[in-house]
Design a protein around this motif. Structure first.
Motif, short mmCIF file in Angstrom:
data_model
loop_
_atom_site.label_atom_id
_atom_site.label_comp_id
_atom_site.label_asym_id
_atom_site.label_seq_id
_atom_site.Cartn_x
_atom_site.Cartn_y
_atom_site.Cartn_z
N LEU A 4 3.03 -4.74 14.86
CA LEU A 4 2.85 -6.14 14.51
C LEU A 4 3.21 -6.39 13.05
O LEU A 4 2.94 -5.57 12.18
N ARG A 5 3.82 -7.54 12.83
CA ARG A 5 3.95 -8.07 11.47
C ARG A 5 3.03 -9.28 11.40
O ARG A 5 3.16 -10.21 12.21
N ASN A 6 2.12 -9.29 10.43
CA ASN A 6 1.02 -10.27 10.44
C ASN A 6 1.07 -11.21 9.24
O ASN A 6 1.56 -10.85 8.17
N ALA A 7 0.52 -12.40 9.46
CA ALA A 7 0.50 -13.41 8.42
C ALA A 7 -0.64 -13.19 7.44
O ALA A 7 -1.74 -12.78 7.83
N PRO A 32 -4.15 -15.37 -4.92
CA PRO A 32 -5.16 -14.74 -4.07
C PRO A 32 -4.69 -14.63 -2.62
O PRO A 32 -4.06 -15.56 -2.09
N GLU A 33 -4.97 -13.50 -1.99
CA GLU A 33 -4.66 -13.29 -0.58
C GLU A 33 -6.00 -13.04 0.12
O GLU A 33 -6.67 -12.04 -0.14
N ALA A 34 -6.38 -13.95 1.02
CA ALA A 34 -7.74 -13.98 1.55
C ALA A 34 -7.89 -13.36 2.93
O ALA A 34 -8.88 -12.69 3.21
N GLU A 35 -6.93 -13.61 3.82
CA GLU A 35 -7.07 -13.17 5.20
C GLU A 35 -5.75 -12.64 5.74
O GLU A 35 -4.69 -13.23 5.49
N LEU A 36 -5.82 -11.57 6.49
CA LEU A 36 -4.69 -11.04 7.24
C LEU A 36 -4.97 -11.32 8.71
O LEU A 36 -5.96 -10.83 9.26
N TRP A 37 -4.13 -12.13 9.36
CA TRP A 37 -4.36 -12.55 10.73
C TRP A 37 -3.58 -11.68 11.70
O TRP A 37 -2.35 -11.52 11.55
N MET A 38 -4.25 -11.18 12.74
CA MET A 38 -3.62 -10.38 13.78
C MET A 38 -3.95 -11.00 15.13
O MET A 38 -5.10 -10.96 15.56
N GLY A 79 -6.93 -19.08 30.56
CA GLY A 79 -5.79 -19.99 30.72
C GLY A 79 -4.51 -19.48 30.10
O GLY A 79 -3.73 -20.27 29.56
N GLY A 80 -4.28 -18.17 30.17
CA GLY A 80 -3.04 -17.61 29.62
C GLY A 80 -3.02 -17.54 28.11
O GLY A 80 -1.94 -17.43 27.51
N ARG A 81 -4.19 -17.56 27.50
CA ARG A 81 -4.29 -17.55 26.03
C ARG A 81 -5.05 -16.30 25.59
O ARG A 81 -6.08 -15.96 26.17
N LEU A 82 -4.54 -15.59 24.57
CA LEU A 82 -5.30 -14.47 24.01
C LEU A 82 -6.59 -15.04 23.43
O LEU A 82 -6.55 -15.89 22.53
N PRO A 83 -7.76 -14.59 23.90
CA PRO A 83 -9.00 -15.29 23.52
C PRO A 83 -9.57 -14.94 22.16
O PRO A 83 -10.52 -15.57 21.72
N PHE A 84 -9.01 -13.93 21.48
CA PHE A 84 -9.59 -13.52 20.20
C PHE A 84 -8.54 -13.52 19.10
O PHE A 84 -7.33 -13.48 19.35
N LEU A 85 -9.04 -13.53 17.87
CA LEU A 85 -8.21 -13.37 16.67
C LEU A 85 -8.88 -12.30 15.81
O LEU A 85 -10.09 -12.34 15.60
N LEU A 86 -8.10 -11.34 15.35
CA LEU A 86 -8.61 -10.26 14.50
C LEU A 86 -8.13 -10.52 13.08
O LEU A 86 -6.98 -10.90 12.86
N LYS A 87 -9.02 -10.29 12.10
CA LYS A 87 -8.68 -10.56 10.70
C LYS A 87 -9.17 -9.42 9.80
O LYS A 87 -10.14 -8.74 10.11
N ILE A 88 -8.50 -9.28 8.66
CA ILE A 88 -9.06 -8.59 7.50
C ILE A 88 -9.42 -9.67 6.50
O ILE A 88 -8.57 -10.49 6.13
N LEU A 89 -10.67 -9.70 6.06
CA LEU A 89 -11.14 -10.66 5.05
C LEU A 89 -11.27 -9.96 3.71
O LEU A 89 -11.81 -8.86 3.62
N ALA A 90 -10.80 -10.63 2.65
CA ALA A 90 -10.93 -10.11 1.29
C ALA A 90 -11.45 -11.24 0.42
O ALA A 90 -10.67 -12.06 -0.08
N ALA A 91 -12.76 -11.30 0.24
CA ALA A 91 -13.40 -12.41 -0.46
C ALA A 91 -13.84 -11.99 -1.86
O ALA A 91 -14.71 -11.13 -2.01
#
Length: 413
Positions: A4-7, A32-38, A79-91
């Motif tokens: 994966l390449r993540n935002a 600042p970079e706060a969240e990495l979304w997967m 409904g054909g949707r990935l139900p979760f979102l995984l993140k790295i948080l850096a606060a």
């Protein structure tokens, strides 16, 4: 099985070093970079990087073949949707104070705002989608949180320990009814105070908290936090609300589950977060964004008491895998770890869609039937495993170093 390449989301509260160093990028970053979304969130979906280097949006891949990517059960449930979102948080700084709706509240609120013609991207929109948003956060470093209402009697003790004159009548209000109803009454009173009254009360509260903290009083940690929030948001009723919440410090590997209605605020630290794939947020304060007090009061759960700290339960047949159980149907999070010198193999849980991210060391993944290609994940790298993939085995690429991996799946149906 594809990399994966993540935002990366550049929110102002983020760190300029944590996510760049995790990804092997120049540090400190310019901003600042706060969240990495997967995941396959429509706002910033991950892309799949094929063996030939070609990239495809995970959102599009799932939409084009949900049964293969998610499995028939997950497709039917969500409904054909990935139900979760995984993140790295850096606060590096506190986030806003917020709560999330139940599934029923989200459906009703979404239908109401759709019927009223509120644009989905409007700043005053509370429900851009009709789904719940439970969350679980697992610390990578010491992670500081305010979450859930502290036991009401204990909060009375805190307020009497600092005893600012301007709060005496409010302390009596909670002391006379030290339960969820009393907390609702006090919370409602505080967040609806006229600004002129708030401007008189807050300095008195902050001064009392500073005095208590400087003296090393019983509630010094809580008071330090209130002073910090008050310095950042000197005219915000959310500072008073923060007096009512549990102050929690998670150590690496510890987690808390934030069900719908839980009022919470992340203060600082680095963590893995897994949440339902939803944008529904009801803010309480400590933010310039829209705060809808009547809707917030409909959503917040005023049950009081300590927040359970989850340390993970050993998965059956694998003592190097810990699972963090919750009642969330949208997700489950597992942590796999190897100490230096341990080269043993592990098998990933649940034959469904999975995202695996390596947060320390490096790990090798390969299908146990030999049909899937072998992939090595370095620190900060992640991989998408569709439901159609065979069972996956993984082991450290370098047995001489500690290795930590997180695996996200849908919850058990």
């Amino acid at each position: 099985m594809e990399l994966l390449r993540n935002a990366v989301r550049p929110y102002a509260w983020g760190s300029r070093t944590v996510i760049p160093e995790l990804l092997g990028n120049p540090s400190p970053a310019d901003h600042p970079e706060a969240e990495l979304w997967m995941g396959a969130h429509p706002g910033d979906p991950s892309t799949l990087v094929g063996a030939d280097g070609a990239e495809r949006s995970l959102l599009d891949v799932v939409a084009n073949d949900p049964d293969s990517q998610l499995g028939t059960t997950c497709t039917r449930l969500w409904g054909g949707r990935l139900p979760f979102l995984l993140k790295i948080l850096a606060a590096d700084e506190p986030l806003s104070m917020q709560a999330h709706p139940t599934a029923e509240q989200a459906r009703e609120g979404y239908a109401r705002e759709e019927g009223a013609g509120v644009p989905r991207d409007a700043g005053e929109r509370n429900y851009p989608d009709p789904t719940a948003k439970p969350e679980l956060v697992c610390a990578l470093t010491e992670f500081h949180v305010l979450a859930g209402f502290r036991d009401a009697l204990r909060t009375v003790e805190l307020l009497r320990a600092i005893e600012p004159p301007s709060l005496s009548s409010y302390i009596d209000l909670l002391a006379g009814q030290p339960d969820a109803d009393g907390l609702r009454a006090l919370f409602t009173t505080w967040i609806t105070l006229p600004q002129q009254t708030l401007d008189e009360v807050l300095p008195d509260v902050l001064s009392a908290c500073a005095t208590h903290a400087d003296a090393g009083g019983e509630f010094a940690t809580e008071c330090h936090t209130i002073v910090e929030l008050g310095e950042r948001h000197p005219r915000d009723a959310g500072v008073l609300a923060a007096l009512l919440l549990n102050r929690i410090v998670l150590r690496a590997g510890e987690a808390i589950y934030l069900p719908p209605g839980n009022l919470h605020l992340y203060l600082r630290g680095t963590a893995v977060e897994i949440l339902a794939n939803s944008d529904n947020v009801l803010r309480c304060g400590l933010t310039p964004k829209h705060v809808d007090v009547p809707e917030l009061l409909r959503v917040v759960d005023f049950a009081d008491g300590d927040m359970p700290v989850l340390r993970g339960e050993c998965a059956a047949g694998c003592d190097r895998m810990l699972v963090y159980p919750t009642d969330a149907a949208e997700f489950e999070l597992a942590r796999l770890y190897w100490r230096a010198g341990d080269a043993g193999e592990a098998r990933l849980p649940y034959a469904g869609p999975r995202i695996v991210v390596c947060t320390q060391g490096s790990v090798v993944l390969r299908g146990v039937d030999g049909s899937a290609r072998e992939v090595e994940l370095a620190k900060g790298s992640s991989v998408w495993l569709p439901a159609s993939d065979p069972e996956i085995a993984l082991w450290p690429a370098d047995a001489g170093a500690d290795c930590h991996v997180f695996c996200a799946t849908p919850g058990k149906a």
